[in-house]
Write an enzyme that holds these catalytic residues in place. Structure first.
Site, mmCIF file in Angstrom:
data_model
loop_
_atom_site.group_PDB
_atom_site.id
_atom_site.type_symbol
_atom_site.label_atom_id
_atom_site.label_comp_id
_atom_site.label_asym_id
_atom_site.label_seq_id
_atom_site.Cartn_x
_atom_site.Cartn_y
_atom_site.Cartn_z
ATOM 1 N N SER A 80 0.821 -1.211 0.000
ATOM 2 C CA SER A 80 0.000 0.000 0.000
ATOM 3 C C SER A 80 0.856 1.261 0.000
ATOM 4 O O SER A 80 0.321 2.366 0.087
ATOM 5 C CB SER A 80 -0.904 0.010 1.240
ATOM 6 O OG SER A 80 -0.119 -0.127 2.401
ATOM 7 N N THR A 184 -1.608 2.571 4.089
ATOM 8 C CA THR A 184 -0.891 3.860 3.967
ATOM 9 C C THR A 184 0.039 3.920 5.134
ATOM 10 O O THR A 184 -0.240 3.296 6.154
ATOM 11 C CB THR A 184 -1.891 5.050 4.075
ATOM 12 O OG1 THR A 184 -2.471 5.295 2.807
ATOM 13 C CG2 THR A 184 -1.279 6.325 4.581
ATOM 14 N N THR A 202 1.518 6.836 0.335
ATOM 15 C CA THR A 202 0.590 5.761 -0.017
ATOM 16 C C THR A 202 0.575 5.496 -1.516
ATOM 17 O O THR A 202 0.922 6.378 -2.314
ATOM 18 C CB THR A 202 -0.851 6.150 0.424
ATOM 19 O OG1 THR A 202 -1.721 5.027 0.255
ATOM 20 C CG2 THR A 202 -1.402 7.315 -0.371
ATOM 21 N N ARG A 212 -6.559 9.599 -9.875
ATOM 22 C CA ARG A 212 -7.289 9.769 -8.602
ATOM 23 C C ARG A 212 -6.301 10.143 -7.491
ATOM 24 O O ARG A 212 -5.244 9.543 -7.343
ATOM 25 C CB ARG A 212 -8.016 8.470 -8.249
ATOM 26 C CG ARG A 212 -8.752 8.492 -6.885
ATOM 27 C CD ARG A 212 -7.888 7.953 -5.757
ATOM 28 N NE ARG A 212 -8.644 7.770 -4.515
ATOM 29 C CZ ARG A 212 -8.086 7.482 -3.343
ATOM 30 N NH1 ARG A 212 -6.780 7.346 -3.239
ATOM 31 N NH2 ARG A 212 -8.823 7.334 -2.263
ATOM 32 N N THR A 235 -5.465 7.411 7.806
ATOM 33 C CA THR A 235 -5.404 6.307 6.856
ATOM 34 C C THR A 235 -6.806 5.720 6.725
ATOM 35 O O THR A 235 -7.590 5.753 7.662
ATOM 36 C CB THR A 235 -4.385 5.231 7.307
ATOM 37 O OG1 THR A 235 -4.452 4.109 6.419
ATOM 38 C CG2 THR A 235 -4.640 4.751 8.715
ATOM 39 N N GLY A 236 -7.093 5.209 5.541
ATOM 40 C CA GLY A 236 -8.423 4.665 5.302
ATOM 41 C C GLY A 236 -8.976 5.205 4.002
ATOM 42 O O GLY A 236 -8.219 5.539 3.089
HETATM 43 N N1 ASP Z 1 -6.066 7.136 2.512
HETATM 44 C C1 ASP Z 1 -5.467 6.470 1.388
HETATM 45 C C2 ASP Z 1 -6.206 6.850 0.153
HETATM 46 O O1 ASP Z 1 -7.424 6.885 0.176
HETATM 47 C C3 ASP Z 1 -5.457 5.000 1.495
HETATM 48 C C4 ASP Z 1 -5.356 4.440 2.859
HETATM 49 O O2 ASP Z 1 -4.911 5.072 3.783
HETATM 50 O O3 ASP Z 1 -5.764 3.298 3.070
HETATM 51 O O4 ASP Z 1 -5.571 7.061 -0.856
#
Ligand code: ASP
Length: 324
Positions: A80, A184, A202, A212, A235-236
């Site tokens: 990731s 991330t 990330t 994106r 993160t998320g």
């Molecule tokens: N926040 C990151 C994104 O949406 C991905 C992640 O943290 O899982 O690109």
């Protein structure tokens, strides 16, 4: 502040615009609190350890956060972040990163950069070498090349295989509306003397549309740091979190007196209050204040959110508070 209803939150967020100069003017720092490094997920532990090493061998806090984040960026097993990160829908790895210096109140960021495995280091150079804050796509790549970064194939056999498997899944186009894999590295750090830095790197959500950009490289979303208060990272699901400017919301809540832990929880409650569907979302945040107090929270128990904390010479993994 444990309970904050939606109205209070909105009032307080609206009040952020009107925060007085004194809210940010006088850091209340416990002298010699000692450095603290906080990083998301199990891959955050070697990152926090590396950051501590860099810091204790004379590096700045920015150096520490950058070099710490380089660890998962360089690791092909972390799918990731950086080298080995899962690619976009076209099979190309596009990386996002940002780093913010709470002293200068200055961030550097790169979005959707390809072929460069350490976007956090490119983001750092955006601060040091330019007056810009964010470089995107081909421009970010060209800047990195001019600064001496070596282009490379970021797909590994394992990430290529995952992309091929995804491509052969019936209805795989539905990823446009159903979030795919993410993670991330989010990072917040203090030197224990009132200086804070926040960083994030990330490969973003897997199979994303080319171009994106999630929350991670956006100042105020994936990173925010202000020496007068503290720092935060996230993160998320960045497609959701971007709409809440998560990191700056947390830091401004701390400026109004919330502890880092309460500020993280308040933000998550606000997200759930504005849209109940967010209760099912993958949302995780970490924060630190300039006294070295830490906080972390996740929306739900969906992915068990763990973060690494380095303090007093040792690091360990900790479970974040689950809000719903
Ligand atoms: N926040 C990151 C994104 O949406 C991905 C992640 O943290 O899982 O690109």
């Amino acid at each position: 502040m444990n309970e904050l209803d939606r109205r209070d939150f909105i009032r307080s967020v609206a009040g952020a615009a009107a925060l007085s100069a004194t809210d940010f003017a006088a850091p209340t720092v416990t002298p010699e609190a000692g450095p603290v490094f906080l990083a998301t997920w199990p891959h955050g532990k070697p990152a926090a350890d590396r950051a501590a090493e860099v810091f204790h061998s004379g590096g700045s806090l920015l150096d520490a956060v950058e070099k710490g984040i380089n660890v998962p960026e360089d690791d092909p097993k972390i799918m990731s972040v950086g080298y080995g990160g899962l690619p976009n829908e076209d099979g190309e790895v596009e990386l996002d990163a940002a780093i913010m210096d709470g002293t200068r109140h200055r961030a550097g960021a790169v979005c959707a950069i390809h072929s460069i495995k350490n976007p956090i280091s490119v983001a750092r150079l955006v601060i040091e070498k330019t007056r810009h804050t964010t470089l995107a796509g081909e421009g970010a790549y060209q800047f990195a090349i001019k600064e001496g970064f070596k282009p490379m194939q970021l797909l590994t056999p394992a990430s290529l295989q995952q992309w091929l498997d995804w491509r052969s899944t019936p209805n795989h186009e539905q990823f446009w509306v159903n979030p795919a894999n993410h993670d991330t590295i989010g990072f917040v750090a203090t030197d224990g003397k009132g200086h804070v830095v926040s960083g994030c790197s990330t490969s973003g959500t897997a199979w994303k549309i080319h171009g994106r950009v999630g929350d991670s490289p956006l100042v105020g979303c994936g990173v925010y740091a202000d020496d007068n208060v503290g720092g935060a990272s996230a993160t998320g699901d960045g497609d959701i979190m971007t709409n809440y400017c998560t990191s700056v919301s947390i830091v401004h809540n701390m400026a109004r007196g919330a502890s880092p832990q309460d500020a993280c929880v308040d933000l998550i409650k606000h997200m759930a209050a504005t849209d109940p569907r967010n209760r099912e979302a993958f949302i995780c945040v970490i924060a630190i204040d300039n006294r070295g107090r830490a906080g972390a929270a996740s929306m739900n128990a969906g992915p068990k959110f763990q973060y690494a904390i380095w303090q007093n010479g040792t690091s360990k993994m900790a479970d974040a508070i689950v809000v719903y």
